[in-house]
Design a protein around this motif. Structure first.
Motif, PDB file in Angstrom:
ATOM      1  N   VAL A  95     -56.366  -7.799   0.515  1.00  0.00           N
ATOM      2  CA  VAL A  95     -55.835  -8.455   1.704  1.00  0.00           C
ATOM      3  C   VAL A  95     -54.603  -9.291   1.379  1.00  0.00           C
ATOM      4  O   VAL A  95     -53.674  -9.380   2.178  1.00  0.00           O
ATOM      5  N   SER A  96     -54.588  -9.862   0.173  1.00  0.00           N
ATOM      6  CA  SER A  96     -53.466 -10.741  -0.156  1.00  0.00           C
ATOM      7  C   SER A  96     -52.145  -9.987  -0.199  1.00  0.00           C
ATOM      8  O   SER A  96     -51.078 -10.581  -0.115  1.00  0.00           O
ATOM      9  N   LEU A  97     -52.219  -8.651  -0.332  1.00  0.00           N
ATOM     10  CA  LEU A  97     -50.986  -7.875  -0.282  1.00  0.00           C
ATOM     11  C   LEU A  97     -50.348  -7.983   1.097  1.00  0.00           C
ATOM     12  O   LEU A  97     -49.139  -7.840   1.258  1.00  0.00           O
ATOM     13  N   PHE A  98     -51.186  -8.203   2.092  1.00  0.00           N
ATOM     14  CA  PHE A  98     -50.699  -8.126   3.474  1.00  0.00           C
ATOM     15  C   PHE A  98     -50.366  -9.489   4.070  1.00  0.00           C
ATOM     16  O   PHE A  98     -49.878  -9.576   5.177  1.00  0.00           O
ATOM     17  N   VAL A  99     -50.714 -10.553   3.353  1.00  0.00           N
ATOM     18  CA  VAL A  99     -50.397 -11.877   3.886  1.00  0.00           C
ATOM     19  C   VAL A  99     -49.499 -12.594   2.890  1.00  0.00           C
ATOM     20  O   VAL A  99     -49.074 -12.002   1.897  1.00  0.00           O
ATOM     21  N   GLY A 100     -49.197 -13.849   3.162  1.00  0.00           N
ATOM     22  CA  GLY A 100     -48.302 -14.578   2.283  1.00  0.00           C
ATOM     23  C   GLY A 100     -46.949 -13.891   2.263  1.00  0.00           C
ATOM     24  O   GLY A 100     -46.428 -13.479   3.296  1.00  0.00           O
ATOM     25  N   GLY A 101     -46.412 -13.698   1.039  1.00  0.00           N
ATOM     26  CA  GLY A 101     -45.113 -13.057   0.921  1.00  0.00           C
ATOM     27  C   GLY A 101     -45.101 -11.632   1.456  1.00  0.00           C
ATOM     28  O   GLY A 101     -44.053 -11.084   1.753  1.00  0.00           O
ATOM     29  N   GLY A 102     -46.284 -11.044   1.546  1.00  0.00           N
ATOM     30  CA  GLY A 102     -46.356  -9.652   1.987  1.00  0.00           C
ATOM     31  C   GLY A 102     -46.507  -9.464   3.468  1.00  0.00           C
ATOM     32  O   GLY A 102     -46.871  -8.386   3.929  1.00  0.00           O
ATOM     33  N   ILE A 119     -42.115  -8.446  30.297  1.00  0.00           N
ATOM     34  CA  ILE A 119     -42.675  -9.436  29.381  1.00  0.00           C
ATOM     35  C   ILE A 119     -42.781  -8.923  27.948  1.00  0.00           C
ATOM     36  O   ILE A 119     -43.034  -9.695  27.031  1.00  0.00           O
ATOM     37  N   GLY A 120     -42.554  -7.629  27.748  1.00  0.00           N
ATOM     38  CA  GLY A 120     -42.654  -7.054  26.413  1.00  0.00           C
ATOM     39  C   GLY A 120     -41.846  -7.800  25.361  1.00  0.00           C
ATOM     40  O   GLY A 120     -42.395  -8.193  24.321  1.00  0.00           O
ATOM     41  N   PRO A 121     -40.550  -8.006  25.606  1.00  0.00           N
ATOM     42  CA  PRO A 121     -39.731  -8.666  24.583  1.00  0.00           C
ATOM     43  C   PRO A 121     -40.271 -10.044  24.205  1.00  0.00           C
ATOM     44  O   PRO A 121     -40.258 -10.416  23.028  1.00  0.00           O
ATOM     45  N   MET A 122     -40.761 -10.778  25.196  1.00  0.00           N
ATOM     46  CA  MET A 122     -41.331 -12.095  24.902  1.00  0.00           C
ATOM     47  C   MET A 122     -42.542 -11.968  23.986  1.00  0.00           C
ATOM     48  O   MET A 122     -42.691 -12.707  23.002  1.00  0.00           O
ATOM     49  N   LEU A 123     -43.403 -10.994  24.298  1.00  0.00           N
ATOM     50  CA  LEU A 123     -44.580 -10.766  23.453  1.00  0.00           C
ATOM     51  C   LEU A 123     -44.165 -10.401  22.034  1.00  0.00           C
ATOM     52  O   LEU A 123     -44.709 -10.927  21.059  1.00  0.00           O
ATOM     53  N   GLY A 124     -43.187  -9.485  21.944  1.00  0.00           N
ATOM     54  CA  GLY A 124     -42.733  -9.055  20.624  1.00  0.00           C
ATOM     55  C   GLY A 124     -42.164 -10.221  19.831  1.00  0.00           C
ATOM     56  O   GLY A 124     -42.460 -10.382  18.645  1.00  0.00           O
ATOM     57  N   ALA A 125     -41.346 -11.046  20.506  1.00  0.00           N
ATOM     58  CA  ALA A 125     -40.745 -12.187  19.823  1.00  0.00           C
ATOM     59  C   ALA A 125     -41.828 -13.136  19.330  1.00  0.00           C
ATOM     60  O   ALA A 125     -41.802 -13.583  18.181  1.00  0.00           O
ATOM     61  N   GLY A 126     -42.804 -13.408  20.183  1.00  0.00           N
ATOM     62  CA  GLY A 126     -43.882 -14.308  19.800  1.00  0.00           C
ATOM     63  C   GLY A 126     -44.646 -13.771  18.608  1.00  0.00           C
ATOM     64  O   GLY A 126     -44.931 -14.487  17.653  1.00  0.00           O
ATOM     65  N   LEU A 127     -44.963 -12.477  18.674  1.00  0.00           N
ATOM     66  CA  LEU A 127     -45.757 -11.865  17.615  1.00  0.00           C
ATOM     67  C   LEU A 127     -45.029 -11.924  16.276  1.00  0.00           C
ATOM     68  O   LEU A 127     -45.608 -12.326  15.254  1.00  0.00           O
ATOM     69  N   ILE A 128     -43.753 -11.546  16.282  1.00  0.00           N
ATOM     70  CA  ILE A 128     -43.014 -11.528  15.013  1.00  0.00           C
ATOM     71  C   ILE A 128     -42.873 -12.935  14.450  1.00  0.00           C
ATOM     72  O   ILE A 128     -43.069 -13.164  13.257  1.00  0.00           O
ATOM     73  N   LYS A 129     -42.565 -13.903  15.317  1.00  0.00           N
ATOM     74  CA  LYS A 129     -42.421 -15.273  14.822  1.00  0.00           C
ATOM     75  C   LYS A 129     -43.760 -15.828  14.342  1.00  0.00           C
ATOM     76  O   LYS A 129     -43.821 -16.602  13.383  1.00  0.00           O
ATOM     77  N   ILE A 181     -47.066 -17.907  10.386  1.00  0.00           N
ATOM     78  CA  ILE A 181     -48.475 -18.157  10.110  1.00  0.00           C
ATOM     79  C   ILE A 181     -48.991 -17.238   9.005  1.00  0.00           C
ATOM     80  O   ILE A 181     -49.555 -17.686   8.009  1.00  0.00           O
ATOM     81  N   PHE A 182     -48.745 -15.940   9.167  1.00  0.00           N
ATOM     82  CA  PHE A 182     -49.251 -14.996   8.179  1.00  0.00           C
ATOM     83  C   PHE A 182     -48.672 -15.283   6.804  1.00  0.00           C
ATOM     84  O   PHE A 182     -49.341 -15.141   5.800  1.00  0.00           O
ATOM     85  N   SER A 183     -47.394 -15.681   6.793  1.00  0.00           N
ATOM     86  CA  SER A 183     -46.746 -15.868   5.505  1.00  0.00           C
ATOM     87  C   SER A 183     -47.281 -17.104   4.788  1.00  0.00           C
ATOM     88  O   SER A 183     -47.050 -17.289   3.606  1.00  0.00           O
ATOM     89  N   SER A 184     -47.995 -17.969   5.514  1.00  0.00           N
ATOM     90  CA  SER A 184     -48.477 -19.181   4.858  1.00  0.00           C
ATOM     91  C   SER A 184     -49.893 -19.011   4.312  1.00  0.00           C
ATOM     92  O   SER A 184     -50.420 -19.911   3.672  1.00  0.00           O
ATOM     93  N   PHE A 185     -50.515 -17.857   4.597  1.00  0.00           N
ATOM     94  CA  PHE A 185     -51.842 -17.617   4.014  1.00  0.00           C
ATOM     95  C   PHE A 185     -51.692 -17.420   2.511  1.00  0.00           C
ATOM     96  O   PHE A 185     -50.838 -16.680   2.054  1.00  0.00           O
ATOM     97  N   ASN A 186     -52.535 -18.076   1.739  1.00  0.00           N
ATOM     98  CA  ASN A 186     -52.506 -17.826   0.305  1.00  0.00           C
ATOM     99  C   ASN A 186     -53.904 -17.446  -0.171  1.00  0.00           C
ATOM    100  O   ASN A 186     -54.848 -17.359   0.610  1.00  0.00           O
ATOM    101  N   LYS A 187     -54.014 -17.206  -1.469  1.00  0.00           N
ATOM    102  CA  LYS A 187     -55.278 -16.689  -1.989  1.00  0.00           C
ATOM    103  C   LYS A 187     -56.437 -17.657  -1.787  1.00  0.00           C
ATOM    104  O   LYS A 187     -57.559 -17.258  -1.474  1.00  0.00           O
ATOM    105  N   ASN A 188     -56.167 -18.940  -1.956  1.00  0.00           N
ATOM    106  CA  ASN A 188     -57.245 -19.913  -1.767  1.00  0.00           C
ATOM    107  C   ASN A 188     -57.852 -19.807  -0.372  1.00  0.00           C
ATOM    108  O   ASN A 188     -59.065 -19.810  -0.198  1.00  0.00           O
TER     109      ASN A 188
END
Lengths: 274, 379
Positions: free
Chosen positions: B323-330, B280-290, B295-302
């Motif tokens: 924190v904003s360094l790690f979300v959104g584009g980061g 099940i590892g690959p499935m977990l990895g795929a889910g996590l990366i996607k 989701i993470f990339s859509s977090f913005n400063k607001n």
């Protein structure tokens, strides 16, 4: 290729009881030559091995003993000469084809599957022998898996590793690894077994255990070639001894004869000029 | 034997339930919308297939994106030429990916280790560049292959009255967008998981593991390793082709960028992150990366200001800045850190993390894995 279901080590010497085993030569090495660059590892080796016998090859370090085995199993291609086993030419064949003919080998450093369990280690050779060239039929492949498992457990019992069969092979001691490798060869039901220093680096009591084990196999009538430095092992097991020195067989005969041969003494102890 | 069989059955049941119920249990995490769920399922198939090659044989292919791309192109052509039904599209995707995998595998498997990886990478980049330029009549170059109103669709035109506008992909009339699309992918994912489970438990799987462990010994026991390696490669390529065709099923276009090396690298990351050689590892990895990617990339400063509004103003600004360094584009930064942590502390991936976690509480480990925690293919 069908084999009997008799317990492997208790399989008595049926093949030998034909009574004509004196002239029943099964393995022929004719005029084998092999050089590595300028080094002549095998000058001109002629060797004939009788069926069902244990033939020991001894000789000083660097005499070409391992090269000789490598030529037999197809790891090396000789420059000239040919190897025939039971009428089939082995020279030029690939290692897996030679293994399918019935030649198995125990290596100087145990070649096992360190990450797999002991049971898997022994089951794998049986599976590869069965599905050697290629078979991809899941239904067929699963069918006699239980049989193979039983046989693997049985053989592990014979070599005394049954209690550890769930363990990972890499965690075994060196002596146990050798015994595991031996059982991996035994499940192949080879007709010719090549043993490259099966007791090297072993403590005395492990050596004796291995000798006992090999003696038990001896009763099965399998042809064996054994390379060994330890004279105790050689004289306990061998029916015939050949001495290899500087890429040539310098003496061949019964163990007692070879022991007394002046040429052999010279090869081992050196002469005055050297 | 019986015990293990039950465990496998349970594993399959739990896996199926988890996949089919994703719309429910993922909604608190904000990931329960069909587009993303489809991606989870599709990249899960991709990673599971990749793991059959990498996890069992240890051969690291850096060119699996080529098969993903070919699957997509084949599926879109099936939509254009034959019918908008997804069954032929998936079929052609798998077949063409399998053929390409046979070709690439036959040549690449002559070498092992890093040379094999480089060869597969070279072939994938070659496919990418071909798709991008030379093969423009087939791939439509940089624009990407799309459906048009003028496509022949021979089979459809015989039976179905032509509607206005572009038709949508369907499974015998059921439109393959939104949740039906997700469930179609999910069922195929479960089928793929089952196939992978059977391969892991079969003698074939054991032989592949033997090849990984000691190829030399396999040869000397009489196994011709080449055809076995090649079939593992082709199977894994076909999984990738299936994933590629599903990408086209849920969104009927195909572009060359799908074949780029970053896509090949992504599936390697997924597999390693989840746990190489585990089921099940690959499935977990795929889910996590996607999940991170979407989701993470859509977090913005607001959003961050909202989350940290309980902090005093000065502190809040600093925290948000960091924190904003790690979300959104980061979000790549977070992923990179996570990847490093996993590789350094949990070489067996997230699955190993779960095992350790389970071990602390004294359960979750079965008898077999006690002796060989590294190598058990099970959870």
């Amino acid at each position: 290729m069908e084999k009997t279901k008799t317990p492997i080590l208790l399989h008595k010497t049926k093949q030998l009881s034909e009574g004509r085993h004196m002239e029943n030569l099964v393995l022929h090495l004719d005029n084998i030559q092999k050089s590595f660059g300028g080094l002549r590892a095998l000058a001109d080796v002629n060797l004939h091995v009788e069926e069902g016998k244990t033939h020991a090859i001894i000789g000083p370090n660097g005499a070409g003993k391992s090269t000789l085995l490598n030529v037999c199993v197809g790891r090396l291609k000789p420059d000239s000469g040919k190897v025939t086993f039971d009428g089939e030419e082995l020279t030029g064949k690939k290692p897996h084809e030679i293994a399918q003919i019935g030649v198995a080998r125990v290596f100087q450093t145990p070649e096992i599957f360190p990450e797999l369990s002991l049971l898997d280690n022994v089951m794998l050779p049986a599976l590869s022998k069965r599905d050697g060239s290629f078979r991809f039929n899941p239904h067929l492949a699963m069918r006699n898996q239980n049989e193979i498992r039983d046989e693997a457990e049985h053989i592990l019992g014979d070599v005394g590793l049954k209690e550890q069969m769930g363990m990972v092979a890499g965690s075994l001691s060196r002596g146990d690894k050798r015994r595991l490798e031996l059982s991996m060869c035994l499940i192949l039901h080879p007709r010719l077994l090549l043993l490259d220093e099966p007791t090297a680096g072993m403590a005395r009591h492990d050596t004796n255990a291995t000798i006992d084990l090999l003696k038990k196999i001896k009763e099965r009538g399998m042809t064996k070639i054994i390379i060994e430095h330890d004279m105790h092992v050689v004289f306990s097991l061998a029916d015939k001894v050949s001495v290899l020195a500087r890429g040539k067989i310098i003496a061949s005969g019964l163990p007692e004869e070879v022991r007394e041969d002046p040429l052999v003494k010279e090869a081992y102890l050196g002469t005055a000029q050297e | 034997m019986k015990q293990r069989f039950l465990n496998d059955t349970n594993l399959l049941l739990v896996f199926s339930a988890a996949i089919l119920l994703m719309p429910i249990w993922l909604s608190p995490l904000g990931a329960a919308y069909p587009d993303l769920l489809q991606k989870f399922a599709i990249y899960g198939i991709f990673a599971i297939g990749f793991n059959i090659l990498f996890g069992l044989t240890g051969y690291l292919s850096f060119g699996h994106a080529a098969f993903l791309g070919v699957g997509s192109y084949a599926a879109v052509w099936s939509f254009k030429l034959f019918t908008m039904n997804v069954v032929p599209a998936v079929f052609f995707g798998v077949i063409f990916a399998g053929l390409l995998a046979f070709l690439i595998g036959y040549i690449s498997l002559r070498r092992s280790g890093i040379y094999f990886s480089i060869l597969t990478l070279a072939f994938a980049q070659m496919s990418y560049n071909l798709a991008y330029s030379v093969l423009t009549p087939i791939t439509n170059g940089e624009t990407g292959l799309q459906l048009t109103i003028n496509d022949p669709r021979w089979i459809d035109s015989m039976y179905i009255t032509v509607e206005e506008g572009l038709p949508s992909t369907n499974l015998f009339g059921l439109k393959m967008s939104g949740y039906p699309g997700f469930y179609f992918c999910a069922i195929l994912l479960i089928v793929c998981f089952f196939i992978s489970l059977r391969i892991f438990r079969s003698p074939f799987g054991l032989m592949l593991r033997g090849i990984k462990s000691n190829q030399n010994r396999m040869n000397y026991t009489g196994l011709n390793t080449k055809p076995y390696m090649l079939s593992a490669f082709v199977i894994s390529g076909m999984f990738a082709g299936l994933a590629g065709s599903l990408l086209a099923v849920t969104d009927p276009l195909a572009g060359a960028e799908r074949m780029q090396w970053t896509a090949s690298g992504e599936v390697v990351l997924m597999t390693i992150l989840g746990g190489v050689g585990t089921l099940i590892g690959p499935m977990l990895g795929a889910g996590l990366i996607k999940y991170f990617e979407n989701i993470f990339s859509s977090f913005n400063k607001n959003l961050l200001h909202e989350v940290f509004s309980f902090l005093p103003d000065g502190v809040e600004d600093v925290v948000v800045q960091v924190v904003s360094l790690f979300v959104g584009g980061g979000w790549h930064l977070t992923l990179g850190l996570l990847f490093m942590i996993v590789v350094i502390f949990l070489p067996g991936g997230i699955v190993e993390g779960f095992q350790k976690f389970g071990g602390v509480f004294g359960y979750g480990k079965n008898k077999n894995s006690d002796s060989s925690p590294q190598n058990q293919a099970a959870e």
